[in-house]
Enzyme design. Structure first.
Site, PDB file in Angstrom:
ATOM      1  CG  ASP A   6      43.760  29.914  50.673  1.00 45.72           C
ATOM      2  OD1 ASP A   6      44.805  30.127  51.320  1.00 45.72           O
ATOM      3  OD2 ASP A   6      42.936  29.027  50.976  1.00 45.72           O
ATOM      4  CG  HIS A   7      48.602  32.706  46.474  1.00 49.03           C
ATOM      5  ND1 HIS A   7      49.594  32.673  45.523  1.00 49.03           N
ATOM      6  CD2 HIS A   7      47.433  32.587  45.804  1.00 49.03           C
ATOM      7  CE1 HIS A   7      49.053  32.552  44.328  1.00 49.03           C
ATOM      8  NE2 HIS A   7      47.741  32.492  44.475  1.00 49.03           N
TER       9      HIS A   7
ATOM     10  CD  GLU B 167      47.378  28.423  42.148  1.00 50.53           C
ATOM     11  OE1 GLU B 167      47.744  28.572  43.336  1.00 50.53           O
ATOM     12  OE2 GLU B 167      46.269  28.775  41.746  1.00 50.53           O
TER      13      GLU B 167
ATOM     14  CB  SER C 108      41.786  26.656  32.952  1.00 53.49           C
ATOM     15  OG  SER C 108      42.310  25.367  33.245  1.00 53.49           O
TER      16      SER C 108
END
Length: 321
Positions: free
Chosen positions: A37-38, A107, A173
């Protein structure tokens, strides 16, 4: 038995092709699918970034049974969590109950477009936790009012709710993410074959829940061509997540990866057409304890040959693991 998935990577193909590819992935025998999903590709050479939720809606209608999943959506900056809840509920209805909502802290690459400052990692985790609380409240039905540290919701209600709410996955992460996922998620998402991540997820309440991994691969009968393509389009993956989550655009990733060599990429990405090599690169995910592993075939124009090869050779070999 580990399930094997196909990735609709929105950074490397347009919307119509993504839907056509997942249709062929279903016919090839993949067990599930995931969708990035960018708003931006990682590198300009990838060349695409259509709206993932429109692609998923089309995929839900074009396919019959293959499960769908965001891998992953950030529900905190570019999208408000109340809007994410509405989108996810609609996808669950369109797909007949085949949708899972994968979430992450995001991000800068994709979230900067709305003009807000990019929060620190600790704040992003706190925002994600609050967003999950809002999404689950809306999935439960009725009106939701919420006035939290990061989000406000004013008398929101989902008018089209599926019988079964989409399961929520959270990407991790490190220890902090695993603690959040163990407490709030129905499944965990990670992109590294590290058993310690899954052990931490278990310690924080995730024991017995699905765990979904992902690995990039680059099939091509010409190994040199595969290696060149993997370096051209996927060298960004050689960077650490702490760095990758902070960079604001493709030019930043191009600058940050100037010293990454093709042989560096080959250490983590199997290239060519040697089935045994692909299986051995995937094996660490199985040994770490992942219950599902999604493959990313690098190169938007190279999906169909990969899917044909996967059906004939790769998937039968992986099912022997």
């Amino acid at each position: 038995m580990v399930q094997w998935g196909y990735t609709m990577m929105t950074e490397q193909a347009g919307p119509r092709q993504l839907v056509e590819d997942v249709v062929h992935a279903e016919r090839a025998g993949f067990d599930f699918s995931v969708t990035s999903d960018h708003y931006f590709p990682w590198l300009a050479s990838q060349g695409h970034a259509p709206y993932a939720w429109a692609v998923l809606g089309a995929a839900a209608q074009a396919t019959d049974a293959i499960p769908l999943m965001t891998y992953v959506t950030c529900p905190t900056v570019r999208y408000h969590p109340a809007v994410v809840a509405q989108k996810a509920a609609t996808l669950q209805l369109l797909s007949g109950g085949r949708f899972r909502l994968g979430l992450g802290s995001g991000e800068n690459l994709n979230e900067h477009v709305v003009g807000q400052s990019w929060p620190s990692a600790d704040v992003r985790q706190a925002m994600l936790a609050e967003a999950v609380e809002i999404i689950r409240a809306l999935f439960a039905g009725g009106y939701v009012n919420h006035h939290g540290e990061y989000f406000d919701v004013d008398s929101a209600k989902l008018w089209d709710l599926p019988e079964t709410a989409p399961p929520i996955g959270i990407a991790v992460s490190g220890e902090q993410g695993c603690a959040l996922a163990g407490r709030l998620a129905d499944l965990v998402i990670a992109t590294e074959p590290k058993a310690e991540l899954l052990e931490a997820f278990d310690r924080h309440g995730g024991r017995g829940k699905p765990r979904v991994g992902q690995i990039p691969v680059c099939y091509d009968p010409d190994r040199d061509a595969a290696l060149e393509r993997a370096h051209d389009q996927f060298r960004w993956s050689a960077g650490s997540w702490k760095v990758n989550s902070e960079l604001p655009g493709p030019k930043s990733f191009e600058a940050a990866t100037q010293t990454v060599r093709p042989e560096d990429v080959a250490q983590s990405v199997p290239c060519g057409s040697d089935v045994d090599e692909f299986v051995e690169r995937v094996r660490p995910y199985v040994e770490a304890g992942y219950t599902e592993v999604a493959l990313v075939q690098i190169g938007g124009g190279h999906q169909r040959p990969f899917l044909d090869w996967a059906k004939a050779e790769l998937l039968p070999a992986l099912r022997e693991l």
